[in-house]
Scaffold this active site. Structure first.
Site, mmCIF file in Angstrom:
data_model
loop_
_atom_site.group_PDB
_atom_site.id
_atom_site.type_symbol
_atom_site.label_atom_id
_atom_site.label_comp_id
_atom_site.label_asym_id
_atom_site.label_seq_id
_atom_site.Cartn_x
_atom_site.Cartn_y
_atom_site.Cartn_z
ATOM 1 N N GLU A 176 0.860 -1.195 0.000
ATOM 2 C CA GLU A 176 0.000 0.000 0.000
ATOM 3 C C GLU A 176 0.886 1.232 0.000
ATOM 4 O O GLU A 176 2.112 1.120 -0.055
ATOM 5 C CB GLU A 176 -0.933 -0.015 1.211
ATOM 6 C CG GLU A 176 -0.204 -0.026 2.551
ATOM 7 C CD GLU A 176 -1.137 -0.052 3.756
ATOM 8 O OE1 GLU A 176 -2.326 0.288 3.631
ATOM 9 O OE2 GLU A 176 -0.644 -0.389 4.842
ATOM 10 N N LEU A 200 -3.563 -1.704 5.787
ATOM 11 C CA LEU A 200 -4.733 -1.201 6.493
ATOM 12 C C LEU A 200 -5.917 -1.341 5.538
ATOM 13 O O LEU A 200 -5.834 -0.875 4.390
ATOM 14 C CB LEU A 200 -4.534 0.272 6.878
ATOM 15 C CG LEU A 200 -5.718 0.810 7.682
ATOM 16 C CD1 LEU A 200 -5.645 0.318 9.121
ATOM 17 C CD2 LEU A 200 -5.762 2.320 7.653
HETATM 18 N N1 PMP Z 1 -3.220 2.686 4.410
HETATM 19 C C1 PMP Z 1 -2.593 3.438 5.321
HETATM 20 C C2 PMP Z 1 -1.244 3.013 5.787
HETATM 21 C C3 PMP Z 1 -3.174 4.606 5.829
HETATM 22 O O1 PMP Z 1 -2.556 5.353 6.755
HETATM 23 C C4 PMP Z 1 -4.445 4.998 5.331
HETATM 24 C C5 PMP Z 1 -5.089 6.277 5.817
HETATM 25 N N2 PMP Z 1 -5.722 6.097 7.028
HETATM 26 C C6 PMP Z 1 -5.076 4.183 4.384
HETATM 27 C C7 PMP Z 1 -4.434 3.029 3.938
HETATM 28 C C8 PMP Z 1 -6.434 4.517 3.849
HETATM 29 O O2 PMP Z 1 -7.428 4.283 4.811
HETATM 30 P P1 PMP Z 1 -8.781 5.100 4.852
HETATM 31 O O3 PMP Z 1 -9.398 4.942 3.490
HETATM 32 O O4 PMP Z 1 -9.586 4.434 5.902
HETATM 33 O O5 PMP Z 1 -8.443 6.501 5.153
#
Ligand code: PMP
Length: 283
Positions: A176, A200
């Site tokens: 990611e 995440l």
């Molecule tokens: N990956 C990481 C490591 C992050 O910090 C985030 C941001 N919170 C995301 C993915 C994207 O998650 P979200 O769509 O819930 O903001």
């Protein structure tokens, strides 16, 4: 006004103890929730993930999630936020500094709301990225306050005059971004890393997968490697703050034709429709 435990307070009244375990160990979890037109986007999903993150680090929330939800509504209202976000963190609280959990932890919650514009330019023009080794721990599914690997990754991108770092594990698998989920498009189909301990599971990611399905685009929650990333027709990132944003170059090499692609545009349009569906509490 900020939220401290279950009370709204003036920020000047609030002191953080130097022995708070969040401060000393990064021992806690957090969430960022977007507010569009005075309405929270995906609040239930964010709170569910918060509960899960807390559970995974054996921490209990200071009070029930339903009460937290009403307090967060009050927080956005008190700060008159139309377009912005809320940052919320819960630490394992104050205790004498020892690595092991305190015998009777007192979890400590703080949340604040800020006005923030949508990243219109980046979404329209696309962002640039570098690839870098994913040096993080093996529980990236937990939204933990420990963000050093992410911080170092983002800084490396900034130093290279780019917007984001795309992480690659030592086995050559793209996981990611430093604060985003990553998708590639190949021959009309989307690939993104499965939601396991290496990433995440973004709330925006879940929306993107739904939107892709609505648009009739096949999605594979399947790993891909660096070469596949570099050879992709389109690369897209997503997050609460970056929404759905195309990546137009990686490591100085253009992605596809070097301009935002059709699938990115389709997903952006559909994402906007979701936002438009939110009814303003102020109307
Ligand atoms: N990956 C990481 C490591 C992050 O910090 C985030 C941001 N919170 C995301 C993915 C994207 O998650 P979200 O769509 O819930 O903001």
């Amino acid at each position: 006004m900020i939220l401290v435990q279950d009370q709204l307070k003036d920020q000047s009244e609030v002191r953080i103890d130097i022995e708070d375990r969040g401060y000393q160990f990064g021992d806690g979890v957090y969430e960022v929730v977007r507010i569009y037109n005075g309405q929270y986007f995906g609040m239930d999903e964010h709170l569910e993930r918060l509960e899960r993150s807390a559970k995974e680090i054996h921490m209990t929330l200071p009070y029930p999630i339903e009460l937290l939800k009403t307090r967060l509504e009050k927080l956005a209202e008190a700060n008159d936020i139309n377009d912005g976000h809320v940052y919320l963190q819960i630490t394992r609280g104050v205790a004498e500094r020892t690595h092991q959990f305190p015998a009777e932890p007192t979890p400590f919650l703080v949340a604040y709301a800020r006005k923030s514009p949508r990243p219109e330019n980046k979404m329209r023009e696309g962002i640039t990225a570098i690839t870098t080794e994913d040096i993080r721990w093996l529980r990236c599914d937990i939204k933990s306050l420990n963000l050093l690997g992410n911080v170092l990754g983002k800084q490396k991108a900034m130093d290279a005059k780019c917007d984001e770092s795309i992480f690659i594990r030592s086995n050559d698998i793209v996981t990611e971004g430093s604060s985003t989920n990553v998708y590639i498009l190949k021959d009309g189909e989307i690939f993104t890393h499965p939601a396991n301990n290496f990433i995440l599971n973004g709330i925006t990611r879940r929306v993107v997968l739904e939107l892709a399905e609505e648009a009739g685009i096949t999605v594979h929650e399947k790993t891909f490697n660096k070469q596949e990333l570099m050879d992709a027709d389109e690369v897209i990132i997503s997050s609460t703050t970056m929404e759905v944003t195309p990546v137009i170059s990686i490591d100085g090499k253009q992605v596809g034709t070097g301009v935002p692609g059709k699938v990115a545009r389709t997903l952006q349009e559909k994402f906007n429709e979701r936002i438009d569906k939110l009814q303003s509490v102020k109307n």
